[in-house]
Design a protein around this motif. Structure first.
Motif, PDB file in Angstrom:
ATOM      1  N   ASP A 594      22.200  43.237  36.484  1.00  0.00           N
ATOM      2  CA  ASP A 594      21.872  44.668  35.579  1.00  0.00           C
ATOM      3  C   ASP A 594      21.393  45.857  36.455  1.00  0.00           C
ATOM      4  O   ASP A 594      20.833  45.685  37.453  1.00  0.00           O
ATOM      5  N   ASP A 595      21.852  46.953  35.807  1.00  0.00           N
ATOM      6  CA  ASP A 595      21.319  48.039  36.298  1.00  0.00           C
ATOM      7  C   ASP A 595      21.417  48.484  37.736  1.00  0.00           C
ATOM      8  O   ASP A 595      20.285  48.952  38.760  1.00  0.00           O
ATOM      9  N   GLU A 651      27.574  51.125  32.222  1.00  0.00           N
ATOM     10  CA  GLU A 651      26.558  51.314  31.216  1.00  0.00           C
ATOM     11  C   GLU A 651      26.196  52.769  30.731  1.00  0.00           C
ATOM     12  O   GLU A 651      26.243  53.551  31.656  1.00  0.00           O
TER      13      GLU A 651
HETATM   14 CA    CA Z   1      21.293  47.701  31.934  1.00  0.00          CA
END
Ligand code: CA
Ligand code: C2E
Ligand code: CA
Length: 697
Positions: A594-595, A651
């Motif tokens: 993620d991220d 995202e």
């Molecule tokens: Ca995220």
């Protein structure tokens, strides 16, 4: 707690004033009573003895008088022979016969009172009535006249005839002699007094008798008075010495009580005791104060590296450095606990306090030439017209609890916990609200899980080229009956801090697996849903097994669940992390990072982690992208992922241009508001049925 402390402090204050005062008064009263009783008993004995001869003379004369009457002789002649002054009265004190000079006062009751104790006691015990002779002194005491070289002086109270007045004065023995007011017997004075004896027919025979005072009596009285004086002086000195030594002892005890064993300066008790006194002092009523908690960051580490003794030596120096910069008697510095110093400073507004505290930190940061220390300071202000308390109400200054204020300062200081370097933080309303919120969340977290108050929202992921639904991310929401709708940003950081996040992760995996199973059974064309797993969860070595079992318990095939690891998770035990990822993959779960791009070591992590999906952080697509530089980075990141055989998800994509750009660069999926916001399960179910992005969005 504060009440108990106040009680303790009140006892400290009381012990050297009230208790001593009460004891002192009781002892003085007791001694006074003892002396009174002693004097009266002794005096009664002397006076009784003195009256004895006068009494027996009066009795025998009364007998002579009665015999004369009985025998029909003239009693007056007999009395004259004896040289006696006498009076006969009836029961009303009317004089019915007399001989010689009548200087008697019959206002006996009144005079008796005035003459005092000596006479009255005799009357009670002696069985005769006594009437003062009104022409001569009736009451006396013997004294040493210091001003006149210790000459013996007789103090005299004289009752003036036929009046209720007294004259007081004193005469020397020689004066009395010359005036002839008193006759001398054995070298001293003889005082006339009228003594009455009741006769058988109700009349009273009252004869003038003399009480003789000789040198022995004066000596006894003087000795009595001297010994009483010495006795009183000794007792009094003992009390005073005891009293003073008590105060000194009390002072010493207090000193030990208020001294810090480590720094030899003042301790926490002193801060609470003296600080409370200072802020409540009427003289200081217009002064603002700042209660400061100054924490020596990394004290324990310092001790581990250099020894506890060295650490304590540094604490002593810090304390001395701070103390030297306090305004004497108006400010306080103490070591409150382990490596915390409590300060009470006079304050002129928050700005001034902040720079003063920074100055103090600078001053003690280098107390040891070999080190530079870091300090975190929390400040709670105490304003003259009151300070807002935890419930928002204004706490009047006289009701301010210094312990509470210090706790507030500590709370403010704790907000600096995750920061590097020295700093100052103030306690304020926002901090109070934050703490209350944390408290409210923590209080309800357990029941929220039990009552299934947490709801799974789904945010779809679409293919930017075909707009086809390819996946979704599960995002938590809390529908709390009393806190309302709570977004993840308001609770996830709290759960991460208190460890409850592991429960949340399992809750989410279980519910997503349950939903997927239900949708599959209903014939939906399901796509993989990614679930966030927090970094702290990776401490558990059997995490992969736990996830597998949870998903299996719901009967959901593994390919419909993806595990999202936040980038920060990769900083932990790398070996364990790789192990868990390997196991998850072997069970058939996809694993995503993620991220990506929000930290520093993302590339490094990619090298070692066998991941399936790379999620480009939303930050890449927010605001200005650096005039094409951002696009280059995103494009290269997608290429990198492809070469590592990973799929990419972008995202936070909100606009068409970004979608088109990502599509042109070969990004596999887009999760952003452009396509859809996170939505409840029912809405997501409709999206699944449509499969492609609904028209009109
Ligand atoms: Ca995220
Ligand atoms: P995240 O995992 O990075 O989740 C994506 C967040 O970005 C979501 O916020 C989502 O609503 C938001 N987002 C997606 N697209 C856009 C967009 O185009 N524009 C904007 N402005 N925002 C977009 P959300 O749902 O508020 O979640 C915030 C964070 O809370 C998540 O960040 C995640 O770190 C955490 N979180 C949420 N649910 C869970 C969970 O079940 N478990 C764990 N451990 N953390 C969760
Ligand atoms: Ca996520």
């Amino acid at each position: 707690m504060a009440n108990r402390r106040d009680k303790q402090f009140r006892q400290i204050k009381r012990s050297h004033t009230l208790a001593w005062l009460i004891m002192f008064i009781v002892i003085i009263l007791f001694l006074g009573m003892l002396t009174g009783v002693f004097i009266s008993v002794f005096s009664t004995a002397i006076v009784s003895d003195k009256f004895k001869s006068g009494r027996s003379e009066a009795l025998s004369m009364a007998r002579v008088y009665e015999t004369c009457i009985r025998e029909g002789a003239d009693p007056g002649e007999y009395m004259k022979t004896f040289g006696m002054d006498y009076i006969i009265t009836d029961s009303e004190h009317n004089v019915i016969a007399s001989g010689g000079e009548n200087t008697c006062s019959f206002e006996s009751a009144e005079l008796e009172n005035r003459i005092g104790l000596l006479l009255r006691m005799y009357i009670v015990t002696g069985g005769v009535n006594a009437y003062p002779d009104t022409s001569v002194p009736v009451f006396f005491s013997v004294d040493n006249d210091e001003d006149n070289g210790g000459e013996i002086v007789i103090n005299i109270v004289t009752i003036i005839a036929n009046s209720d007045k007294f004259i007081t004065g004193h005469r020397s023995i020689e004066e009395l002699d010359m005036n002839g007011e008193l006759s001398y017997d054995t070298g001293m004075a003889s005082i006339p007094i009228w003594l009455g004896v009741n006769m058988s027919d109700g009349r009273e025979f009252i004869a003038k008798a003399y009480i003789t005072v000789d040198i022995g009596d004066v000596g006894i009285i003087l000795m009595l008075m001297a010994s009483i004086s010495v006795f009183l002086l000794v007792i009094f000195t003992m009390i005073i010495v005891n009293f003073i030594s008590g105060i000194v002892r009390h002072g010493r005890t207090l000193k030990v009580f208020f001294t810090d064993a480590v720094t030899q300066g003042k301790n926490a008790m002193y801060f609470l005791y003296k600080g409370d006194e200072l802020i409540k002092k009427l003289l200081n009523h217009s002064t603002s104060y700042a209660v400061v908690d100054l924490n020596f960051v990394g004290y324990r580490n310092f001790c581990v590296c250099h020894s506890v003794a060295e650490g304590e030596r540094i604490l002593g120096r810090i304390n001395a450095g701070l103390e030297a910069r306090m305004t004497k008697k108006k400010e306080i510095c103490t070591r409150f606990g382990e490596a915390d110093f409590a300060l009470l400073l006079r304050a002129d507004g928050a700005q001034t306090v902040a720079s003063r505290v920074r100055e103090l930190i600078d001053a003690v940061a280098n107390v040891d030439p070999d080190h530079t220390f870091t300090f975190h300071a929390g400040v709670a202000m105490i304003h003259p017209d009151g300070t807002p308390g935890m419930d928002g109400e204004l706490i009047r200054r006289r009701n301010t609890d210094i312990g509470e204020a210090y706790n507030n300062a500590c709370t403010a200081r704790e907000t600096l916990m995750d920061t590097d370097g020295s700093g100052v933080a103030f306690f304020n309303d926002t901090l109070v609200a934050d703490r209350k919120w944390v408290d409210a969340v923590q209080e309800r977290q357990r029941s929220a899980v039990d009552n299934e108050e947490f709801v799974v929202y789904y945010q779809p992921k679409y293919d930017p080229r075909t707009d086809e639904l390819l996946g979704a991310e599960a995002l938590i929401r809390w529908q709390s009956p009393d806190l309302g709708f709570v977004p993840p940003g308001r609770m996830i950081p709290i759960f991460e801090k208190n460890g409850f996040i592991t429960e949340i992760d399992h809750y989410m995996i279980k519910h997503v697996a349950r939903d997927q199973k239900r949708w599959l059974d209903a014939g939906c064309r399901c796509v993989p849903v990614s679930v966030n797993v927090s970094r702290s969860h990776f401490i558990e070595s059997d995490l992969a097994e736990q996830i597998r079992d949870t998903v299996d318990a719901e009967g959901c095939p593994h390919e419909y669940i993806e595990i999202e690891l936040t980038e920060s998770a990769f900083f932990d035990d790398k070996k364990a992390m790789i192990n868990t990822i390997g196991k998850l993959k072997s069970y058939g779960f996809a694993v995503s990072m993620d991220d990506f791009g929000s930290g520093y070591s993302s590339l490094n992590s990619l090298k070692d982690m066998p991941l399936d999906v790379l999620k480009l952080d939303a930050e890449f697509f927010r605001g200005e992208n650096g005039g094409g530089r951002g696009e280059i980075v995103v494009s290269e990141a997608i290429k990198l992922a492809k070469s590592l055989n990973m799929r990419t998800v972008a995202e936070g994509v909100e606009i068409r241009e970004q979608v088109d750009f990502l599509a042109s660069q070969g990004c596999d999926m887009i999760q952003g508001y452009f396509y859809a916001k996170p939505m409840p399960g029912s809405d997501y179910e409709s999206r699944m049925k449509e499969r492609y992005k609904p028209k009109g969005e």
